[in-house]
Design a protein around this motif. Structure first.
Motif, short mmCIF file in Angstrom:
data_model
loop_
_atom_site.label_atom_id
_atom_site.label_comp_id
_atom_site.label_asym_id
_atom_site.label_seq_id
_atom_site.Cartn_x
_atom_site.Cartn_y
_atom_site.Cartn_z
N ASN A 147 85.03 -2.65 79.39
CA ASN A 147 86.00 -3.32 79.52
C ASN A 147 86.79 -3.49 77.97
O ASN A 147 86.11 -4.07 77.13
N ARG A 148 87.99 -3.26 78.00
CA ARG A 148 88.65 -2.96 76.80
C ARG A 148 88.86 -4.46 76.38
O ARG A 148 88.96 -4.80 75.09
N ALA A 149 89.17 -5.43 77.16
CA ALA A 149 89.64 -6.95 76.88
C ALA A 149 88.41 -7.53 76.42
O ALA A 149 88.38 -8.68 76.09
N TYR A 190 83.28 2.55 72.87
CA TYR A 190 84.63 3.02 72.34
C TYR A 190 84.93 2.22 71.14
O TYR A 190 84.68 0.99 71.01
N ALA A 191 85.89 2.72 70.10
CA ALA A 191 86.48 2.03 69.10
C ALA A 191 87.69 2.67 68.58
O ALA A 191 88.00 3.87 68.59
N ARG A 249 79.36 -9.73 71.45
CA ARG A 249 78.79 -9.68 72.75
C ARG A 249 77.57 -8.57 72.34
O ARG A 249 77.76 -7.64 71.55
N SER A 250 76.53 -8.68 73.12
CA SER A 250 75.21 -7.68 73.06
C SER A 250 75.76 -6.31 73.46
O SER A 250 76.53 -6.35 74.39
N GLY A 251 75.61 -5.21 72.75
CA GLY A 251 75.97 -3.82 72.96
C GLY A 251 74.96 -3.29 74.07
O GLY A 251 73.83 -3.40 73.80
N LEU A 252 75.51 -2.98 75.44
CA LEU A 252 74.60 -2.65 76.22
C LEU A 252 74.30 -1.23 76.21
O LEU A 252 75.12 -0.42 75.36
#
Lengths: 139, 170
Positions: free
Chosen positions: B151-153, B128-129, B120-123
């Motif tokens: 969202n973690r999911a 977090y990782a 997904r595009s990084g906002l």
């Protein structure tokens, strides 16, 4: 506006690439060359002074993106789908890193890229990358 | 059989772990340049990359630079692997955090290859990782990492990487 101008603007308009001191030195029809200077802030191993792989990844990603956008069949926009980088040897501390990318195939939706990163010893590449990028309209 | 050593007081344990982590992270200039921090709960690390303008790749969307996301995952992987490698020595007290803080860092694993998938595009906000060491041998290790934002999911990117482990002193 020609492709070279577009590519140059593309680079200068990317805050992260600017923060890493990247400079576009060449752009062709589906090829690009970008340099990144050696900078103590980019060091990943304080003991050896070798640049962090993350900075090399950013250089490879930017260079592949520029090459994808410069391809005659590209409408001018792109985003990375995936990128694999092989680190063949540590870049020599103090030397700039130069990446050269080539878009070797493009479809209506996907651009296929490969890139090589070199320091002053161009015969022994530092890293190699392959990746796929989206083909889309200008952002 | 000798009597079991009583467990160290909790603050001693925490201080030792935090000092080791701090030394590992603060010793690397590029991690500081990227502004990446690590949150620790027991042995679990979560990397945090607070949003900064200089991480932007596409100012029109705007979106994080793919290179910044890749670097974030690579930093998370290397620190995660080093942390797993050092954990036993930190716990036993074999590894002296004072020596680490003084700059005597252990040799770090070296990246052989690194593959990142963009999901997904990084906002333009904090990311977090977490990394998981899937296999760690004497010479080589495999690590998986995942990055997300709100969202973690809904991860923004995932990575797999291989490393050469540093040689022991032997």
């Amino acid at each position: 506006m020609d492709k070279k101008q577009i590519a140059e603007q593309f680079i200068s308009a990317i805050p992260h690439s600017n923060a890493l001191g990247m400079r576009l030195t060449d752009v062709g029809e589906g090829t690009a060359e970008i340099e990144m200077p050696y900078d103590a802030r980019f060091v990943g191993d304080p003991e050896t002074g070798v640049i962090h792989g993350g900075a090399v990844s950013a250089l490879m990603d930017t260079c592949c993106g520029a090459a994808a956008m410069s391809h005659p069949a590209s409408p001018g926009g792109t985003a990375t789908i995936d990128l694999r980088i092989d680190y063949m040897r540590p870049a020599t501390p103090g030397q700039k890193i130069r990446a050269r990318a080539e878009c070797y195939h493009i479809t209506r939706s996907v651009a296929f890229l490969r890139a090589t990163a070199m320091d002053d010893d161009a015969d022994r590449p530092v890293a190699q990358a392959t990746g796929t990028f989206t083909v889309e309209a200008k952002p | 059989m000798s009597a079991r050593r009583p467990p160290d007081p909790v603050q001693v344990v925490k201080q030792r772990r935090d000092a080791a982590l701090r030394a590992l992270v603060q010793g690397v200039p590029y991690i500081q340049f990227m502004g990446i921090e690590f949150d620790r709960r027991g042995d679990e690390l979560t990397a945090v990359m607070p949003f900064d303008e200089k991480l932007i790749g596409n100012p029109l969307l705007p979106a994080l630079h793919g290179g910044a996301t890749a670097a974030f995952l690579e930093v998370t992987s290397i620190i995660g692997l080093s942390w797993a490698m050092l954990w036993d020595d930190i716990e036993s007290g074999t590894l002296d955090p004072e020596a680490l803080v003084a700059g005597n860092l252990p040799r770090l694993p070296k990246t052989i290859d690194f593959t990142v998938d963009y999901l997904r595009s990084g906002l333009p906000r904090d990311a977090y990782a977490r990394a998981q060491v899937t296999r760690s041998g004497r010479r080589y290790a495999s690590v998986r990492a995942e990055a997300w934002q709100d969202n973690r999911a809904r991860p923004i990117a995932q990575a797999t990487a291989h490393f050469v482990m540093p040689r022991g002193d032997g």
